[in-house]
Design a protein around this motif. Structure first.
Motif, PDB file in Angstrom:
ATOM      1  N   SER A   1       0.803  -1.224   0.000  1.00  0.00           N
ATOM      2  CA  SER A   1       0.000   0.000   0.000  1.00  0.00           C
ATOM      3  C   SER A   1       0.831   1.266   0.000  1.00  0.00           C
ATOM      4  O   SER A   1       0.284   2.362  -0.176  1.00  0.00           O
ATOM      5  CB  SER A   1      -0.921   0.004   1.231  1.00  0.00           C
TER       6      SER A   1
ATOM      7  N   LEU B   1       1.714  -2.304 -10.394  1.00  0.00           N
ATOM      8  CA  LEU B   1       1.094  -1.630  -9.246  1.00  0.00           C
ATOM      9  C   LEU B   1       2.116  -0.944  -8.342  1.00  0.00           C
ATOM     10  O   LEU B   1       1.878  -0.765  -7.147  1.00  0.00           O
ATOM     11  CB  LEU B   1       0.202  -2.588  -8.443  1.00  0.00           C
TER      12      LEU B   1
ATOM     13  N   TYR C   1      -6.298   5.320  -2.158  1.00  0.00           N
ATOM     14  CA  TYR C   1      -6.308   4.050  -2.882  1.00  0.00           C
ATOM     15  C   TYR C   1      -6.855   3.003  -1.934  1.00  0.00           C
ATOM     16  O   TYR C   1      -6.335   2.813  -0.833  1.00  0.00           O
ATOM     17  CB  TYR C   1      -4.889   3.682  -3.316  1.00  0.00           C
TER      18      TYR C   1
ATOM     19  N   PHE D   1      -7.366  -1.884  -5.353  1.00  0.00           N
ATOM     20  CA  PHE D   1      -6.269  -2.838  -5.530  1.00  0.00           C
ATOM     21  C   PHE D   1      -6.786  -4.131  -6.139  1.00  0.00           C
ATOM     22  O   PHE D   1      -6.184  -4.673  -7.071  1.00  0.00           O
ATOM     23  CB  PHE D   1      -5.584  -3.151  -4.197  1.00  0.00           C
TER      24      PHE D   1
ATOM     25  N   TYR E   1      -4.753  -6.409   1.425  1.00  0.00           N
ATOM     26  CA  TYR E   1      -4.890  -6.531  -0.031  1.00  0.00           C
ATOM     27  C   TYR E   1      -4.998  -8.003  -0.441  1.00  0.00           C
ATOM     28  O   TYR E   1      -5.813  -8.369  -1.302  1.00  0.00           O
ATOM     29  CB  TYR E   1      -3.696  -5.893  -0.731  1.00  0.00           C
TER      30      TYR E   1
END
Length: 316
Positions: A38, A64, A74, A79, A106
């Motif tokens: 992240s 990413l 975000y 994600f 995630y």
């Protein structure tokens, strides 16, 4: 044997050696890398996130990474969408997606799907952040215990991002995050359409990881971490309350530049915060099913990983 295409997860706490092993696997297997981190999503946040070097990323591209500005938000849902698209592209070329990183939320979102939550409300979020600044995170946690005790039990009282989000959901919709999840749950259609092999790497001895964390943070400071945050502070719209600037290390350097910490305190608190992050990651991983562990200090992790991947038919 499953008819679903294969994918590999490589998880572990911060400073455990995930990137090094991922590169070794990428050299050996027909796979492509996807970052599950992240903080690495943000451009201009390179030193404090231990982002792989430009040379390494050119040789072994990670999807990413550098996809958002530090001023941007975000979510785990974003994600999941981005990762699924990347995985589909990799699979379509006959290669295997290798997801590497330590943002456990995630991975959970990718594996299980996400309940449909209300969209973010900037006004409500600003009110909650102002409340936290005035009365402390304990006040928010007490309110969450009243409104959503299940979420309050899951969310640490010192986790501002998740506290604010849980209360935001309640205030926007009038229903708790727990109620939203119970109503919807993760449907079968949301389950990850891959056969996943799950690896985790960490030193067998926790003190070894603590030493690595301290050495790495000191090195970051020597490499210009403070100057990196100074440059970020000059950007319009960037402030200490943003998720990017609440990242481990960045909030401590920000406080140092504000004059609330001296340099030695900044380094000490940055190291402590990174250890706390590693502890949270271990907590996630201890309850993770079907996980194959590797010791960071072992000299034969690549053959061990390959043996495991072969045993679960990922390499077939």
């Amino acid at each position: 044997m499953s008819s679903l295409p294969p994918a590999i997860f490589l998880m572990g706490p911060t400073a455990a050696g995930k990137t090094d092993l991922a590169i070794e696997l990428a050299k050996t297997l027909s796979c492509e890398l996807i970052s599950v981190d992240s903080a690495l999503i943000y451009r201009g946040m390179d030193i404090g996130t231990a982002k792989p070097s430009a040379e390494l990323l050119e040789a072994f591209p990670h999807r990413l990474i550098d996809i958002r500005e530090p001023e941007d938000s975000y979510s785990a849902a974003e994600f999941r969408s981005d990762a699924l698209a990347a995985m589909a592209e990799i699979t379509a070329r006959g290669r295997v997606p290798l997801l590497v990183g330590g943002t456990m939320l995630y991975y959970k979102a990718l594996l299980e799907g996400l309940a449909d939550m209300p969209a973010a409300d900037p006004k409500v979020r600003a009110e909650l952040e102002a409340w936290a600044a005035a009365e402390g995170l304990e006040a928010l946690h007490r309110e969450l215990q009243r409104a959503d005790p299940e979420s309050a039990a899951r969310i640490h009282p010192n986790d501002p991002q998740r506290l604010v989000r849980a209360l935001e959901v309640y205030r926007v919709s009038g229903r708790s995050m727990t109620a939203h999840r119970q109503q919807q749950g993760a449907s079968t259609a949301e389950q990850l359409p891959y056969t996943v092999a799950q690896l985790a790497i960490a030193p067998a001895q926790r003190h070894v990881l603590h030493a690595r964390i301290a050495e790495r943070f000191q090195l970051m400071v020597e490499q210009g971490f403070v100057e990196e945050v100074e440059a970020l502070r000059r950007r319009a719209g960037l402030h200490a309350g943003l998720p990017s600037m609440r990242a481990v290390g960045y909030r401590q350097v920000w406080d140092y530049l504000d004059g609330t910490l001296d340099r030695a305190e900044m380094v000490e608190r940055g190291i402590i915060a990174t250890r706390q992050l590693a502890k949270r990651q271990f907590t996630w991983l201890r309850g993770w099913p079907e996980l194959h562990w590797l010791d960071s200090l072992a000299s034969d992790n690549l053959p061990r990983a390959l043996k495991y991947l072969n045993s679960v038919s990922i390499l077939n």
